[in-house]
Design a protein around this motif. Structure first.
Motif, PDB file in Angstrom:
ATOM      1  N   MET A   1      -2.246   9.034  12.823  1.00 42.42           N
ATOM      2  CA  MET A   1      -3.536   8.406  13.036  1.00 42.42           C
ATOM      3  C   MET A   1      -3.335   6.893  13.110  1.00 42.42           C
ATOM      4  SD  MET A   1      -6.982   8.633  10.664  1.00 42.42           S
ATOM      5  CE  MET A   1      -7.419  10.282  11.123  1.00 42.42           C
ATOM      6  N   LYS A   2      -3.914   6.267  14.134  1.00 43.98           N
ATOM      7  CA  LYS A   2      -3.797   4.825  14.301  1.00 43.98           C
ATOM      8  C   LYS A   2      -4.860   4.110  13.473  1.00 43.98           C
ATOM      9  CE  LYS A   2      -1.840   5.063  18.904  1.00 43.98           C
ATOM     10  NZ  LYS A   2      -1.950   4.642  20.288  1.00 43.98           N
ATOM     11  N   TYR A   3      -4.592   2.837  13.204  1.00 43.29           N
ATOM     12  CA  TYR A   3      -5.494   2.105  12.317  1.00 43.29           C
ATOM     13  C   TYR A   3      -6.937   2.041  12.805  1.00 43.29           C
ATOM     14  CZ  TYR A   3      -5.145  -2.363  14.939  1.00 43.29           C
ATOM     15  OH  TYR A   3      -5.205  -3.346  15.874  1.00 43.29           O
ATOM     16  N   PRO A   4      -7.218   1.982  14.122  1.00 44.89           N
ATOM     17  CA  PRO A   4      -8.637   1.969  14.516  1.00 44.89           C
ATOM     18  C   PRO A   4      -9.385   3.234  14.080  1.00 44.89           C
ATOM     19  CG  PRO A   4      -7.285   1.183  16.311  1.00 44.89           C
ATOM     20  CD  PRO A   4      -6.352   1.751  15.286  1.00 44.89           C
ATOM     21  N   GLU A   5      -8.712   4.367  14.103  1.00 43.17           N
ATOM     22  CA  GLU A   5      -9.347   5.614  13.663  1.00 43.17           C
ATOM     23  C   GLU A   5      -9.632   5.571  12.167  1.00 43.17           C
ATOM     24  OE1 GLU A   5      -6.162   8.028  15.055  1.00 43.17           O
ATOM     25  OE2 GLU A   5      -7.175   8.509  16.924  1.00 43.17           O
ATOM     26  N   PHE A  53     -11.699  -4.564   0.837  1.00 48.05           N
ATOM     27  CA  PHE A  53     -13.080  -4.083   0.833  1.00 48.05           C
ATOM     28  C   PHE A  53     -13.146  -2.573   0.580  1.00 48.05           C
ATOM     29  CE2 PHE A  53     -16.776  -2.357   3.139  1.00 48.05           C
ATOM     30  CZ  PHE A  53     -17.791  -2.993   2.435  1.00 48.05           C
ATOM     31  N   TYR A  54     -12.317  -1.814   1.286  1.00 40.70           N
ATOM     32  CA  TYR A  54     -12.325  -0.356   1.155  1.00 40.70           C
ATOM     33  C   TYR A  54     -11.454   0.140  -0.005  1.00 40.70           C
ATOM     34  CZ  TYR A  54     -14.563  -0.133   5.755  1.00 40.70           C
ATOM     35  OH  TYR A  54     -15.428  -0.273   6.808  1.00 40.70           O
ATOM     36  N   GLU A  55     -10.714  -0.774  -0.625  1.00 36.79           N
ATOM     37  CA  GLU A  55      -9.817  -0.450  -1.735  1.00 36.79           C
ATOM     38  C   GLU A  55      -8.779   0.596  -1.332  1.00 36.79           C
ATOM     39  OE1 GLU A  55     -12.571   0.570  -4.897  1.00 36.79           O
ATOM     40  OE2 GLU A  55     -12.736  -1.537  -5.471  1.00 36.79           O
ATOM     41  N   VAL A  56      -8.121   0.313  -0.214  1.00 35.60           N
ATOM     42  CA  VAL A  56      -7.042   1.173   0.268  1.00 35.60           C
ATOM     43  C   VAL A  56      -5.807   0.318   0.516  1.00 35.60           C
ATOM     44  CG1 VAL A  56      -8.606   2.851   1.337  1.00 35.60           C
ATOM     45  CG2 VAL A  56      -7.711   0.969   2.713  1.00 35.60           C
ATOM     46  N   SER A  65       0.837   6.196   5.669  1.00 31.15           N
ATOM     47  CA  SER A  65       0.693   7.071   4.516  1.00 31.15           C
ATOM     48  C   SER A  65      -0.678   7.703   4.527  1.00 31.15           C
ATOM     49  CB  SER A  65       0.866   6.248   3.229  1.00 31.15           C
ATOM     50  OG  SER A  65       0.556   7.031   2.095  1.00 31.15           O
ATOM     51  N   ASP A  66      -0.779   8.875   3.924  1.00 31.69           N
ATOM     52  CA  ASP A  66      -2.077   9.517   3.773  1.00 31.69           C
ATOM     53  C   ASP A  66      -2.663   9.268   2.386  1.00 31.69           C
ATOM     54  OD1 ASP A  66      -2.217  10.542   6.364  1.00 31.69           O
ATOM     55  OD2 ASP A  66      -1.095  12.327   5.824  1.00 31.69           O
ATOM     56  N   LYS A  67      -1.920   8.532   1.558  1.00 25.20           N
ATOM     57  CA  LYS A  67      -2.412   8.175   0.224  1.00 25.20           C
ATOM     58  C   LYS A  67      -3.208   6.879   0.358  1.00 25.20           C
ATOM     59  CE  LYS A  67       1.377  10.206  -2.365  1.00 25.20           C
ATOM     60  NZ  LYS A  67       2.468   9.944  -3.306  1.00 25.20           N
ATOM     61  N   LYS A  68      -4.453   6.898  -0.099  1.00 26.19           N
ATOM     62  CA  LYS A  68      -5.306   5.728   0.048  1.00 26.19           C
ATOM     63  C   LYS A  68      -4.837   4.548  -0.799  1.00 26.19           C
ATOM     64  CE  LYS A  68      -9.510   7.815   1.677  1.00 26.19           C
ATOM     65  NZ  LYS A  68     -10.957   7.886   1.531  1.00 26.19           N
TER      66      LYS A  68
END
Length: 71
Positions: A1-5, A53-56, A65-68
């Motif tokens: 998944m790319k960052y815009p998604e 802002f999103y705390e990721v 990574s799929d870990k936030k």
């Protein structure tokens, strides 16, 4: 998944508009829209601001990574 998604998914999860996020970043809504559509590269300063802002983690936002969050 790319960052815009990831950007779009995170924004929609919080029920925020592109205009609201654009204001947070100090850019026009059209500019932010171009980031989400992958038509314009996003400056690193915006990436950092969105991660905070999103705390990721940046790795999550960029799709490495799929870990936030980091442990």
């Amino acid at each position: 998944m790319k960052y815009p998604e990831r950007m779009r998914a995170l924004r929609e999860d919080k029920d925020l508009s592109q205009t609201q996020i654009a204001k947070l970043l100090g850019v026009a809504q059209t500019t932010y829209s171009q980031y989400e559509l992958y038509k314009r590269p996003m400056p690193i300063e915006c990436l950092v601001a969105l991660c905070e802002f999103y705390e990721v983690s940046a790795d999550y936002m960029l799709g490495f990574s799929d870990k936030k969050k980091h442990p």
